[in-house]
Scaffold this motif. Structure first.
Motif, PDB file in Angstrom:
ATOM      1  N   UNK A   1       0.839  -1.206   0.000  1.00 43.28           N
ATOM      2  CA  UNK A   1       0.000   0.000   0.000  1.00 43.28           C
ATOM      3  C   UNK A   1       0.873   1.254   0.000  1.00 43.28           C
ATOM      4  N   UNK A   2       2.004   1.222   0.704  1.00 41.61           N
ATOM      5  CA  UNK A   2       2.910   2.372   0.713  1.00 41.61           C
ATOM      6  C   UNK A   2       3.430   2.666  -0.685  1.00 41.61           C
ATOM      7  N   UNK A   3       3.790   1.623  -1.427  1.00 45.29           N
ATOM      8  CA  UNK A   3       4.268   1.829  -2.789  1.00 45.29           C
ATOM      9  C   UNK A   3       3.144   2.343  -3.691  1.00 45.29           C
ATOM     10  N   UNK A   4       1.914   1.904  -3.437  1.00 42.09           N
ATOM     11  CA  UNK A   4       0.786   2.381  -4.247  1.00 42.09           C
ATOM     12  C   UNK A   4       0.562   3.875  -4.049  1.00 42.09           C
ATOM     13  N   UNK A   5       0.500   4.329  -2.799  1.00 41.46           N
ATOM     14  CA  UNK A   5       0.232   5.752  -2.548  1.00 41.46           C
ATOM     15  C   UNK A   5       1.427   6.603  -2.973  1.00 41.46           C
ATOM     16  N   UNK A   6       2.650   6.054  -2.858  1.00 36.96           N
ATOM     17  CA  UNK A   6       3.813   6.816  -3.321  1.00 36.96           C
ATOM     18  C   UNK A   6       3.766   6.997  -4.842  1.00 36.96           C
TER      19      UNK A   6
END
Length: 339
Positions: free
Chosen positions: A178-183
């Protein structure tokens, strides 16, 4: 000014080099350490020297460490960070740090919103069967901490390979994905961009050590001049009051001398001693109010017998102690039972 970092005025430690002592005031110790890691990673990007100060344990002693409860001498203070470098680079770093911290926190909040959307979806129903409100609050808190940790770990590092979500696992176990998605949705975090006007304003606050010492000496001199002025005003006030009192006494003496026919006598004010101005009275500190213990605390419920000493009876009722404890003669004391 960012709410995630406190930036005091940088001070000069060497010719052309300045140091800033950053503080991270977040109530959560774990989040403050994550902000510390963001500042550390950003310092490496800007080419500055960063160090974490050492915090001494006040309870430590050699006896506590060896034979007591194992108290350590100290540890690294993860709520503080010292950053050192040239003036221009340090100013750009400090301006960029506030923006980067705000953007990283905003990305973590966006990830929590993604978690809320997943929680209300049909795909989350099998994973939420045994979860209640209390456990879900813990899941959300740990998920946000994991996302923030992944975002911090990715600062200044090459972009990792894309991580896809696994629908067979709950989302709280996939914080990195999820962190990579929002980044990626936000276009990443720019670590070097800084507003030139803010950099110029911050550089104006950087005062060399000689100028700072001159400012301190000027403040001390101003305080000394003000104290001398107040003392001169106080002495002049005493002199005016003494002169007014002497003038009133001379006028009264002149009336009495004219009435008694003794006008040739000199005024009494000429024989008075010189004026002595007393030193200023020290300000007495106020004493803390006395804390009264309530009766219910002194005599708990169920108390049947209260022992009162002879000194207490004599203090509150003088003369009553003699009536309660009469004098015993020496002969009777011989046969009194031992206490």
């Amino acid at each position: 000014m960012s709410a995630h970092v406190e930036i005091p005025r940088p001070h000069e430690t060497a010719p052309g080099r300045f140091t800033a002592d950053l503080a991270f005031p977040d109530p959560s110790k774990r989040r403050a350490q994550q902000h510390h890691d963001v500042a550390w990673a950003l310092a490496q990007v800007h080419g500055l020297d960063a160090s974490t100060p050492y915090k001494v344990n006040r309870r430590w002693s050699i006896y506590e460490e060896q034979w007591g409860n194992g108290e350590r001498n100290g540890w690294l203070d993860m709520r503080r960070l010292c950053v050192d470098g040239p003036a221009r680079e340090l100013a750009r770093y400090l301006v960029a740090l506030e923006r980067v911290l705000d953007e990283v926190e905003a990305l973590a909040t966006r990830a929590v919103r993604v978690f809320g959307q997943w929680k209300r979806s049909v795909a989350a129903e099998p994973h939420l069967a045994y979860e209640d409100a209390s456990t879900m609050r813990t899941r959300v808190r740990e998920f946000r901490a994991g996302v923030l940790r992944s975002l911090v770990a990715g600062l200044g590092a090459p972009r990792p390979a894309a991580v896809e979500r696994d629908s067979s696992r709950p989302l709280w176990e996939q914080s990195r994905a999820v962190a990579e998605e929002v980044r990626a949705a936000a276009g990443g975090v720019d670590l070097e961009r800084a507003d030139d006007s803010a950099v110029t304003a911050l550089m104006a606050r950087m005062v060399p050590a000689a100028v700072a010492e001159a400012e301190r000496l000027a403040a001390l001199e101003a305080a000394r001049v003000e104290a001398e002025r107040l003392e001169a005003e106080r002495v002049e006030l005493f002199r005016q009051v003494d002169a007014a009192c002497a003038r009133e006494a001379d006028e009264a003496d002149a009336e009495r001398y004219a009435r008694d026919g003794q006008g040739a006598l000199f005024p009494v004010s000429e024989a008075r001693p010189a004026l002595v101005v007393p030193p200023p009275m020290p300000v007495k500190p106020r004493r803390a109010p006395r804390r009264r213990v309530p009766v219910a605390a002194r005599f708990p419920e169920g108390t049947t017998n209260v022992v009162i000493s002879r000194e207490q009876v004599e203090h509150f009722n003088p003369g009553m102690a003699a009536a309660i404890w009469p004098e015993v003669s020496a002969d009777r004391q011989r046969y009194a039972p031992a206490a």
